[in-house]
Design an enzyme around this catalytic site. Sequence first.
Site, PDB file in Angstrom:
ATOM      1  N   SER A 108      18.098  33.599  74.418  1.00 51.87           N
ATOM      2  CA  SER A 108      19.556  33.715  74.409  1.00 51.87           C
ATOM      3  C   SER A 108      20.038  35.104  74.010  1.00 51.87           C
ATOM      4  O   SER A 108      21.144  35.512  74.383  1.00 51.87           O
ATOM      5  CB  SER A 108      20.159  32.669  73.468  1.00 51.87           C
ATOM      6  OG  SER A 108      19.604  32.781  72.164  1.00 51.87           O
ATOM      7  N   GLY A 145      17.444  29.457  74.688  1.00 63.70           N
ATOM      8  CA  GLY A 145      16.571  28.418  74.164  1.00 63.70           C
ATOM      9  C   GLY A 145      15.114  28.570  74.546  1.00 63.70           C
ATOM     10  O   GLY A 145      14.274  27.747  74.144  1.00 63.70           O
ATOM     11  N   ASN A 174      12.863  31.531  68.958  1.00 57.47           N
ATOM     12  CA  ASN A 174      13.056  30.078  69.024  1.00 57.47           C
ATOM     13  C   ASN A 174      11.836  29.309  68.538  1.00 57.47           C
ATOM     14  O   ASN A 174      11.960  28.183  68.040  1.00 57.47           O
ATOM     15  CB  ASN A 174      13.417  29.657  70.447  1.00 57.47           C
ATOM     16  CG  ASN A 174      14.837  30.032  70.808  1.00 57.47           C
ATOM     17  OD1 ASN A 174      15.770  29.808  70.037  1.00 57.47           O
ATOM     18  ND2 ASN A 174      15.021  30.623  71.967  1.00 57.47           N
TER      19      ASN A 174
END
Length: 285
Positions: A108, A145, A174
């Site tokens: 992201s 993500g 992540n």
Amino acid sequence: EKLILSRMVSQPSASLTRCVNCSTMIALMNLPSAFALIALGLARPIGSALARSTYTRPTYIPPTDMRRSVIAKVVRAFALILTLCSAIGASSLAQAQSQPKLLVLGDSLSAEYGLKRGSGWVNLMQQKMSAEKLSFEVINASISGETTSGGRTRLPALLQKHKPQVVIIELGANDALRGLDLTSTEANLAFMTQASKNAGASVLLVGMLMPPNYGKQYSQSFSSLFSRVAKQANVALVPFFLEGFGEDLRWFQADRIHPTEQAQPLMLENLWPTLKPLLVSKKRA
């Protein structure tokens, strides 16, 4: 059919122009829109010019000969337009194929999460490259993500399709946010850096840090794995993507995770000194 032929005989100039325009419309269905517009713009003046310059009304020409004459002129005009558009298309395609490519594989932070389209650091990087005469085609394959496992799965197909000269790997955050096994994270990053090198690309690995609330040992293990991967694969490394503002919440969105639009130039500044030599080297090659 008789009505069409009658109009072509009685109004050859207008008919010729219409035929050229229609023929161009049909033939250019598979050409890029820009070339189609060019051809359509040329069709009317070419058709009119051919009609004015080559057509002289005779005292009498048999209908069959008149029809053949008009058709022959249409065919010649159509062939001229098609040849011109093909030459333009071939030139542009060759230029696009010769331009080196840069692939960004990120999460992201690189996918403009929560930002206005075109305001992220990747777009700013492309603008800076153009300003410094380092023309690369940028492929941003970042997904919000994304984990290192997802990047490892997608990378081989991306390398085969785009054949990039430079690859930026911005993944791992992540994995840590989800508390994943860092041994797998390191293995995935090592695989991606080596796969990119095997494909002939220079690699820039972008590192991250975790806040202390994830535990001192886990945070240290996470931050150190980027330097180990970079050293083992002998690739360029940016140790901390958010260097200089990572602890200042004024530069982050309401979620306190994703940088704001105002922070994007700072992110690029952290990458650029390490990235630029890779770009220059590939351009010279």
